[in-house]
Design a protein around this motif. Structure first.
Motif, PDB file in Angstrom:
ATOM      1  N   UNK A  73       0.829  -1.207   0.000  1.00 34.13           N
ATOM      2  CA  UNK A  73       0.000   0.000   0.000  1.00 34.13           C
ATOM      3  C   UNK A  73       0.860   1.252   0.000  1.00 34.13           C
ATOM      4  N   UNK A  74       1.839   1.285   0.913  1.00 36.97           N
ATOM      5  CA  UNK A  74       2.650   2.497   1.070  1.00 36.97           C
ATOM      6  C   UNK A  74       3.825   2.545   0.100  1.00 36.97           C
ATOM      7  N   UNK A  75       4.334   1.373  -0.309  1.00 38.72           N
ATOM      8  CA  UNK A  75       5.405   1.325  -1.294  1.00 38.72           C
ATOM      9  C   UNK A  75       6.612   2.144  -0.894  1.00 38.72           C
ATOM     10  N   UNK A  76       7.001   3.083  -1.770  1.00 36.55           N
ATOM     11  CA  UNK A  76       8.187   3.896  -1.506  1.00 36.55           C
ATOM     12  C   UNK A  76       7.839   5.340  -1.186  1.00 36.55           C
ATOM     13  N   UNK A  77       6.627   5.585  -0.713  1.00 32.83           N
ATOM     14  CA  UNK A  77       6.221   6.934  -0.316  1.00 32.83           C
ATOM     15  C   UNK A  77       6.276   7.051   1.199  1.00 32.83           C
ATOM     16  N   UNK A  78       6.909   8.123   1.679  1.00 30.81           N
ATOM     17  CA  UNK A  78       7.075   8.342   3.116  1.00 30.81           C
ATOM     18  C   UNK A  78       6.555   9.737   3.480  1.00 30.81           C
ATOM     19  N   UNK A  79       5.960   9.834   4.661  1.00 35.16           N
ATOM     20  CA  UNK A  79       5.510  11.134   5.142  1.00 35.16           C
ATOM     21  C   UNK A  79       6.648  11.922   5.780  1.00 35.16           C
ATOM     22  N   UNK A  80       7.629  11.208   6.334  1.00 33.58           N
ATOM     23  CA  UNK A  80       8.750  11.844   7.030  1.00 33.58           C
ATOM     24  C   UNK A  80       9.907  12.027   6.054  1.00 33.58           C
ATOM     25  N   UNK A  81      10.088  13.210   5.562  1.00 35.60           N
ATOM     26  CA  UNK A  81      11.125  13.458   4.556  1.00 35.60           C
ATOM     27  C   UNK A  81      12.521  13.544   5.158  1.00 35.60           C
ATOM     28  N   UNK A  82      12.635  13.588   6.484  1.00 35.96           N
ATOM     29  CA  UNK A  82      13.936  13.765   7.128  1.00 35.96           C
ATOM     30  C   UNK A  82      14.701  12.457   7.314  1.00 35.96           C
ATOM     31  N   UNK A  83      14.093  11.323   7.028  1.00 36.84           N
ATOM     32  CA  UNK A  83      14.718  10.035   7.345  1.00 36.84           C
ATOM     33  C   UNK A  83      16.115   9.858   6.737  1.00 36.84           C
ATOM     34  N   UNK A  84      16.325  10.099   5.444  1.00 34.73           N
ATOM     35  CA  UNK A  84      17.687   9.880   4.922  1.00 34.73           C
ATOM     36  C   UNK A  84      18.713  10.834   5.510  1.00 34.73           C
ATOM     37  N   UNK A  85      18.282  12.032   5.894  1.00 37.75           N
ATOM     38  CA  UNK A  85      19.213  13.002   6.472  1.00 37.75           C
ATOM     39  C   UNK A  85      19.597  12.596   7.902  1.00 37.75           C
ATOM     40  N   UNK A  86      18.646  12.014   8.625  1.00 41.11           N
ATOM     41  CA  UNK A  86      18.982  11.487   9.949  1.00 41.11           C
ATOM     42  C   UNK A  86      19.959  10.322   9.831  1.00 41.11           C
ATOM     43  N   UNK A  87      19.744   9.468   8.816  1.00 38.67           N
ATOM     44  CA  UNK A  87      20.654   8.336   8.630  1.00 38.67           C
ATOM     45  C   UNK A  87      22.054   8.819   8.264  1.00 38.67           C
ATOM     46  N   UNK A  88      22.129   9.832   7.434  1.00 41.81           N
ATOM     47  CA  UNK A  88      23.424  10.435   7.092  1.00 41.81           C
ATOM     48  C   UNK A  88      24.138  10.909   8.364  1.00 41.81           C
ATOM     49  N   UNK A  89      23.404  11.607   9.234  1.00 38.83           N
ATOM     50  CA  UNK A  89      23.992  12.121  10.474  1.00 38.83           C
ATOM     51  C   UNK A  89      24.440  10.981  11.393  1.00 38.83           C
ATOM     52  N   UNK A  90      23.645   9.903  11.461  1.00 38.06           N
ATOM     53  CA  UNK A  90      24.028   8.750  12.271  1.00 38.06           C
ATOM     54  C   UNK A  90      25.321   8.131  11.751  1.00 38.06           C
ATOM     55  N   UNK A  91      25.430   7.985  10.433  1.00 33.99           N
ATOM     56  CA  UNK A  91      26.623   7.388   9.844  1.00 33.99           C
ATOM     57  C   UNK A  91      27.858   8.221  10.167  1.00 33.99           C
ATOM     58  N   UNK A  92      27.737   9.532  10.061  1.00 34.90           N
ATOM     59  CA  UNK A  92      28.869  10.400  10.364  1.00 34.90           C
ATOM     60  C   UNK A  92      29.266  10.290  11.839  1.00 34.90           C
ATOM     61  N   UNK A  93      28.294  10.207  12.714  1.00 33.25           N
ATOM     62  CA  UNK A  93      28.605  10.107  14.146  1.00 33.25           C
ATOM     63  C   UNK A  93      29.270   8.774  14.473  1.00 33.25           C
ATOM     64  N   UNK A  94      28.778   7.669  13.874  1.00 27.25           N
ATOM     65  CA  UNK A  94      29.396   6.369  14.108  1.00 27.25           C
ATOM     66  C   UNK A  94      30.848   6.369  13.649  1.00 27.25           C
ATOM     67  N   UNK A  95      31.079   6.898  12.457  1.00 23.56           N
ATOM     68  CA  UNK A  95      32.446   6.913  11.919  1.00 23.56           C
ATOM     69  C   UNK A  95      33.364   7.755  12.810  1.00 23.56           C
ATOM     70  N   UNK A  96      32.838   8.847  13.340  1.00 29.16           N
ATOM     71  CA  UNK A  96      33.640   9.689  14.235  1.00 29.16           C
ATOM     72  C   UNK A  96      34.008   8.946  15.513  1.00 29.16           C
ATOM     73  N   UNK A  97      33.162   7.983  15.925  1.00 30.20           N
ATOM     74  CA  UNK A  97      33.414   7.196  17.136  1.00 30.20           C
ATOM     75  C   UNK A  97      34.282   5.969  16.854  1.00 30.20           C
ATOM     76  N   UNK A  98      34.667   5.771  15.599  1.00 32.70           N
ATOM     77  CA  UNK A  98      35.486   4.627  15.240  1.00 32.70           C
ATOM     78  C   UNK A  98      34.702   3.363  15.004  1.00 32.70           C
TER      79      UNK A  98
END
Length: 271
Positions: A73-98
């Motif tokens: 039903x929902x397929x690839x449509x999301x109401x929360x447009x910030x999700x990929x940007x949050x994931x980007x920020x998480x990846x950067x923080x993990x890498x900074x922590x080693x």
């Protein structure tokens, strides 16, 4: 937005791209509003990944897609447009922590009429890597030596232990979301929905470990021995987890308690 990223916003679209990749994205014709053709990749997550090839390496494009019962039903449509940007920020923080994770070079959200947003994450491909599910298959088929397998189990315990010590909870911790690079480094994949917490309690650790064990036990209960579980947990404890024995008893109890529910869920999804 983490430092070192440029933020391009257009009506109904947003693209965040790492500064050293901004010119390459222009050269490739990648813009906030999209519309560019991608090549198909042999790799896949919930569905096949796309790819962009350049002189600096291959960039994988993961298009966000819902899973579960409502995916048709929902397929690839999301109401929360910030999700990929949050994931980007998480990846950067993990890498900074080693804590290793493939380098994210861009994130994008595009409005999709009549409702919702289409979301994408652009990640550098780790050439020659394989996920932990493939490693489990190799072990079952006796294509990994005992020494190689024991070392891999310990590295997996260390990775998850260090993530937990940093207060990081992976939302979908399972073997396909742990990647082994050619040099033996293990990386966390697909950080969507994951989070950092100020104080990771035993209940959160147990739930995370039980999720991983559930996926392993489904196809590889006989591949992973009791000694393997102990190697994983003692290394996890040494890296910053809690008491290994107490953690395993809690994981076993949660696994038994939820077994019927998870079997029913897999049947409904046709697995």
């Amino acid at each position: 937005m983490p430092a070192g990223f440029l933020d391009e916003r257009r009506r109904g679209a947003r693209l965040a791209v790492r500064a050293d990749y901004a010119q390459r994205f222009c050269d490739w014709g990648l813009r906030a509003r999209g519309g560019e053709p991608f090549e198909a990749s042999e790799l896949h997550g919930r569905r096949p990944l796309a790819t962009v090839r350049g002189s600096a390496g291959q960039v994988l494009v993961r298009r966000f897609r819902h899973g579960g019962l409502f995916a048709p039903v929902t397929g690839d449509r999301f109401l929360d447009r910030a999700r990929p940007f949050r994931e980007l920020a998480l990846a950067e923080r993990l890498r900074a922590l080693g804590i290793a994770t493939p380098a994210v070079v861009a994130a994008r959200a595009r409005r999709c009429l009549p409702f919702g947003w289409r979301l994408e994450l652009f990640t550098l491909r780790v050439e020659g890597a394989r996920d932990l599910a493939a490693c489990l298959d190799e072990r079952r088929e006796r294509r990994l030596t005992d020494a190689e397998w024991r070392a891999l189990v310990r590295r997996a315990g260390d990775l998850v232990g260090r993530a937990h010590a940093a207060g990081f909870v992976h939302a979908d911790l399972h073997p396909k979301n742990i990647l082994e690079a050619p040099d033996g480094t293990l990386m966390l994949l697909d950080l969507d929905g994951s989070r950092f917490v100020d104080a990771l309690d035993d209940a959160a650790r147990t739930a995370n470990l039980e999720r991983l064990w559930r996926w392993v036990a489904r196809d590889h209960a006989r591949t992973v021995s009791r000694a393997d579980r102990w190697r994983f947990l003692t290394t996890w404890e040494a890296a910053g987890g809690s008491n290994a024995r107490a953690a395993w008893l809690a994981v076993e109890a949660r696994f038994r308690r939820n077994a019927a529910l998870h079997r029913a869920g897999r049947r409904l999804q046709g697995r």
